[in-house]
Write a protein that holds these residues in place. Structure first.
Motif, mmCIF file in Angstrom:
data_model
loop_
_atom_site.group_PDB
_atom_site.id
_atom_site.type_symbol
_atom_site.label_atom_id
_atom_site.label_comp_id
_atom_site.label_asym_id
_atom_site.label_seq_id
_atom_site.Cartn_x
_atom_site.Cartn_y
_atom_site.Cartn_z
ATOM 1 N N GLN A 49 -28.083 9.600 39.634
ATOM 2 C CA GLN A 49 -28.507 8.223 39.407
ATOM 3 C C GLN A 49 -27.321 7.402 38.910
ATOM 4 O OE1 GLN A 49 -31.395 9.184 36.213
ATOM 5 N NE2 GLN A 49 -30.126 7.903 34.866
ATOM 6 N N PRO A 50 -27.447 6.072 38.887
ATOM 7 C CA PRO A 50 -26.353 5.250 38.381
ATOM 8 C C PRO A 50 -26.003 5.618 36.937
ATOM 9 C CG PRO A 50 -27.884 3.896 39.599
ATOM 10 C CD PRO A 50 -28.522 5.259 39.495
ATOM 11 N N TYR A 51 -24.724 5.616 36.626
ATOM 12 C CA TYR A 51 -24.244 5.897 35.271
ATOM 13 C C TYR A 51 -24.808 4.840 34.326
ATOM 14 C CZ TYR A 51 -20.938 7.067 31.525
ATOM 15 O OH TYR A 51 -20.371 7.455 30.333
ATOM 16 N N SER A 52 -25.435 5.272 33.244
ATOM 17 C CA SER A 52 -26.066 4.332 32.323
ATOM 18 C C SER A 52 -26.283 5.010 30.982
ATOM 19 C CB SER A 52 -27.410 3.850 32.889
ATOM 20 O OG SER A 52 -28.294 4.950 33.031
ATOM 21 N N PRO A 53 -26.550 4.222 29.926
ATOM 22 C CA PRO A 53 -26.877 4.833 28.632
ATOM 23 C C PRO A 53 -28.144 5.672 28.734
ATOM 24 C CG PRO A 53 -26.372 2.500 28.377
ATOM 25 C CD PRO A 53 -26.492 2.760 29.858
ATOM 26 N N ILE A 54 -28.255 6.658 27.855
ATOM 27 C CA ILE A 54 -29.466 7.461 27.795
ATOM 28 C C ILE A 54 -30.238 7.073 26.532
ATOM 29 C CG2 ILE A 54 -28.587 9.380 29.149
ATOM 30 C CD1 ILE A 54 -27.912 10.848 26.630
ATOM 31 N N THR A 55 -31.548 7.118 26.614
ATOM 32 C CA THR A 55 -32.405 6.727 25.499
ATOM 33 C C THR A 55 -33.032 7.966 24.891
ATOM 34 O OG1 THR A 55 -32.919 4.625 26.558
ATOM 35 C CG2 THR A 55 -34.405 5.358 24.817
ATOM 36 N N LEU A 56 -32.831 8.145 23.582
ATOM 37 C CA LEU A 56 -33.401 9.287 22.871
ATOM 38 C C LEU A 56 -34.093 8.799 21.598
ATOM 39 C CD1 LEU A 56 -30.476 11.887 23.046
ATOM 40 C CD2 LEU A 56 -32.543 11.847 24.436
ATOM 41 N N ASP A 57 -35.122 9.528 21.214
ATOM 42 C CA ASP A 57 -35.792 9.246 19.949
ATOM 43 C C ASP A 57 -34.834 9.529 18.789
ATOM 44 O OD1 ASP A 57 -37.639 9.973 17.544
ATOM 45 O OD2 ASP A 57 -38.980 9.059 19.022
ATOM 46 N N PRO A 58 -34.868 8.711 17.728
ATOM 47 C CA PRO A 58 -33.974 8.975 16.592
ATOM 48 C C PRO A 58 -34.168 10.348 15.955
ATOM 49 C CG PRO A 58 -34.858 6.756 16.450
ATOM 50 C CD PRO A 58 -35.585 7.434 17.579
ATOM 51 N N SER A 59 -35.333 10.957 16.177
ATOM 52 C CA SER A 59 -35.562 12.284 15.604
ATOM 53 C C SER A 59 -35.227 13.412 16.572
ATOM 54 C CB SER A 59 -37.033 12.418 15.173
ATOM 55 O OG SER A 59 -37.900 12.395 16.300
ATOM 56 N N ALA A 60 -34.619 13.086 17.725
ATOM 57 C CA ALA A 60 -34.261 14.136 18.686
ATOM 58 C C ALA A 60 -33.438 15.218 17.994
ATOM 59 C CB ALA A 60 -33.490 13.535 19.851
ATOM 60 N N LEU A 61 -33.771 16.449 18.278
ATOM 61 C CA LEU A 61 -33.172 17.572 17.548
ATOM 62 C C LEU A 61 -31.658 17.634 17.665
ATOM 63 C CD1 LEU A 61 -35.796 20.374 18.301
ATOM 64 C CD2 LEU A 61 -35.315 19.318 16.098
ATOM 65 N N VAL A 62 -31.111 17.137 18.781
ATOM 66 C CA VAL A 62 -29.662 17.204 18.948
ATOM 67 C C VAL A 62 -28.932 16.451 17.839
ATOM 68 C CG1 VAL A 62 -29.556 15.179 20.481
ATOM 69 C CG2 VAL A 62 -27.773 16.933 20.595
ATOM 70 N N PHE A 63 -29.516 15.371 17.337
ATOM 71 C CA PHE A 63 -28.855 14.560 16.318
ATOM 72 C C PHE A 63 -28.812 15.251 14.958
ATOM 73 C CE2 PHE A 63 -30.654 10.856 18.907
ATOM 74 C CZ PHE A 63 -29.487 10.698 19.623
ATOM 75 N N HIS A 64 -29.774 16.114 14.704
ATOM 76 C CA HIS A 64 -29.933 16.652 13.358
ATOM 77 C C HIS A 64 -29.496 18.099 13.209
ATOM 78 C CE1 HIS A 64 -32.133 12.968 12.439
ATOM 79 N NE2 HIS A 64 -32.664 13.110 13.649
ATOM 80 N N TYR A 65 -29.628 18.878 14.285
ATOM 81 C CA TYR A 65 -29.320 20.298 14.181
ATOM 82 C C TYR A 65 -28.344 20.774 15.246
ATOM 83 C CZ TYR A 65 -33.460 19.496 11.409
ATOM 84 O OH TYR A 65 -34.343 18.963 10.503
ATOM 85 N N ALA A 66 -27.789 19.806 16.011
ATOM 86 C CA ALA A 66 -26.635 20.066 16.886
ATOM 87 C C ALA A 66 -26.878 21.136 17.938
ATOM 88 C CB ALA A 66 -25.400 20.415 16.054
ATOM 89 N N GLN A 67 -28.100 21.207 18.454
ATOM 90 C CA GLN A 67 -28.350 22.143 19.553
ATOM 91 C C GLN A 67 -27.895 21.472 20.849
ATOM 92 O OE1 GLN A 67 -32.399 23.179 20.422
ATOM 93 N NE2 GLN A 67 -31.880 25.222 21.160
ATOM 94 N N GLU A 68 -26.669 21.729 21.207
ATOM 95 C CA GLU A 68 -26.063 21.126 22.403
ATOM 96 C C GLU A 68 -24.839 21.929 22.796
ATOM 97 O OE1 GLU A 68 -22.827 19.364 22.551
ATOM 98 O OE2 GLU A 68 -22.546 20.415 20.657
ATOM 99 N N CYS A 69 -24.390 21.730 24.018
ATOM 100 C CA CYS A 69 -23.192 22.413 24.491
ATOM 101 C C CYS A 69 -22.637 21.665 25.687
ATOM 102 C CB CYS A 69 -23.505 23.859 24.872
ATOM 103 S SG CYS A 69 -24.704 24.007 26.222
ATOM 104 N N PHE A 70 -21.428 22.047 26.124
ATOM 105 C CA PHE A 70 -20.805 21.366 27.252
ATOM 106 C C PHE A 70 -19.849 22.290 27.976
ATOM 107 C CE2 PHE A 70 -17.926 20.664 23.726
ATOM 108 C CZ PHE A 70 -16.659 20.726 24.278
ATOM 109 N N GLU A 71 -19.423 21.836 29.146
ATOM 110 C CA GLU A 71 -18.382 22.506 29.925
ATOM 111 C C GLU A 71 -17.320 21.476 30.307
ATOM 112 O OE1 GLU A 71 -17.252 25.439 31.126
ATOM 113 O OE2 GLU A 71 -18.633 26.369 29.719
ATOM 114 N N GLY A 72 -16.176 21.967 30.747
ATOM 115 C CA GLY A 72 -15.109 21.094 31.239
ATOM 116 C C GLY A 72 -14.529 21.675 32.516
ATOM 117 N N MET A 73 -14.480 20.876 33.568
ATOM 118 C CA MET A 73 -13.949 21.343 34.854
ATOM 119 C C MET A 73 -13.415 20.139 35.612
ATOM 120 S SD MET A 73 -17.793 22.278 36.176
ATOM 121 C CE MET A 73 -17.300 23.023 37.709
ATOM 122 N N LYS A 74 -12.839 20.375 36.784
ATOM 123 C CA LYS A 74 -12.204 19.283 37.518
ATOM 124 C C LYS A 74 -12.478 19.381 39.015
ATOM 125 C CE LYS A 74 -8.166 18.497 34.506
ATOM 126 N NZ LYS A 74 -6.679 18.586 34.456
#
Length: 357
Positions: A49-74
């Motif tokens: 989809q078009p690149y755009s901001p994402i909307t999350l609830d202020p209580s989303a767990l990622v903000f408080h307990y850092a359950q997230e991850c990422f990769e890097g490639m080219k």
């Protein structure tokens, strides 16, 4: 196989005119990939989809307990104009390992690679053409369930964004100065040092800031138990050529298993070099430097590819490596890897994956 829906933007961005000024991670393409997870449907609604901001609830767990991850490639623009990826299945496998450690539902290797390819195909025109440039790809997963409580989220988003990028370091392929950090630690056995989660990087910022203030490009981390054995640099794995043989820290729980690291080891072994994946004490590194046996030091990573180290500083002692210039092996690795990635050298190992027809 994912059923990926594609919605193209009606408002394309102006692409960079001067590719020598791209920098790293500052400009983003027209589109992004997104996929949602909940316990009823599993992973679903795969879409570009078009690149755009994402909307999350202020209580989303990622903000408080850092359950997230990422990769890097080219993605790389070949000499013939076509576009290709470099070992994307390895990024998929590493992300699977990361998801497992963080209690995030798995994304299959096939689905991960398909998602990356789908985004790059849509934004193929964003892959830059100039030497040394590439399209940096950032897949990431975030916990989105809206609640406060330390637990594995019941909802997630998997997102991929892409950024046309130039050289990672302002110094380019020139040797960098590295500060050996002996106050703070990056990872400990049983922790998350072997996966790509944001918490690892957040905790490393204080040492990087200290190093930058002292005039260094990066920090070399020591092990978190004895503060003695070299592990990795902030954004890279690290190698030492000592008396003709190669040494690098093992990926046994506290060191990230880098894709570039893996590729360099395979190349060096094919060239007949002895490669030791073993613990190496910083005192020994400095001693070998004094004895003239420390011949080359270099970092490896997706963003930087190969970064020669010209100087190490540990407890007010300085080691100058290869007279502060790039070593022969370091240059050969850089030339070989980038040659394969940009399609200037034959891919004899089957590491590249073409995009489109």
């Amino acid at each position: 196989m994912l059923d990926i829906q594609v919605e193209k933007t009606n408002h394309p961005k102006q692409k960079p005119v001067d590719e020598t000024q791209l920098g790293f991670g500052k400009i983003f393409t027209d589109h992004m990939f997104m996929m949602n997870y909940n316990q009823e449907k599993g992973w679903h609604n795969a879409r570009v989809q078009p690149y755009s901001p994402i909307t999350l609830d202020p209580s989303a767990l990622v903000f408080h307990y850092a359950q997230e991850c990422f990769e890097g490639m080219k993605a790389y623009r070949r000499a013939d104009g076509k576009v290709q990826l470099f070992r994307p299945e390895k990024n998929a496998q590493r992300m699977l390992s990361t998801h497992e450690r963080l209690c995030i539902p798995p994304i299959s290797e096939q689905d991960f690679v398909q998602a990356v390819k789908a985004l790059v195909e849509v934004d193929c025109d964003w892959v830059p053409h100039s030497d040394g440039t590439s399209l940096y790809i950032r897949p990431f997963t975030i916990a989105t369930e809206a609640m406060l409580g330390v637990k594995a989220s019941a909802e997630y988003q998997f997102i991929i964004i892409a950024s046309p990028s130039g050289a990672y370091y302002a110094e380019g392929i020139n040797p960098v100065r590295i500060y050996v950090e002996d106050q703070y630690t990056r990872a400990a056995p049983g922790g998350t040092g072997y996966i790509k989660c944001g918490g690892n990087y957040a905790a490393s910022i204080i040492a990087s800031e200290k190093a930058h203030k002292l005039g260094f490009s990066q920090v070399l981390w020591l092990d978190g138990v004895e503060r003695r054995y070299v592990e990795e640099v902030g954004s890279m794995n690290i190698f030492f050529k000592i008396d003709g043989e190669i040494y690098t820290a093992p990926t046994c729980g506290t060191v990230l298993p880098g894709i570039t690291r893996m590729s360099c080891i395979e190349l060096m072994k094919s060239w007949g070099l002895e490669v030791h994946e073993t613990r190496l004490a910083i005192e020994d590194v400095m001693k070998f430097a004094q004895e003239g046996k420390l011949e080359e030091v270099f970092g490896t990573g997706t963003a930087a590819v190969i970064s020669p180290v010209g100087e190490l500083v540990y407890e007010n002692e300085t080691a100058i490596i290869h007279n502060g210039t790039i070593g022969t092996l370091t240059q050969k690795l850089y030339d070989t890897l980038t040659g394969i990635q940009w399609g200037k050298l034959p891919d004899e190992n089957g590491w590249t994956v073409p995009i489109g027809g």
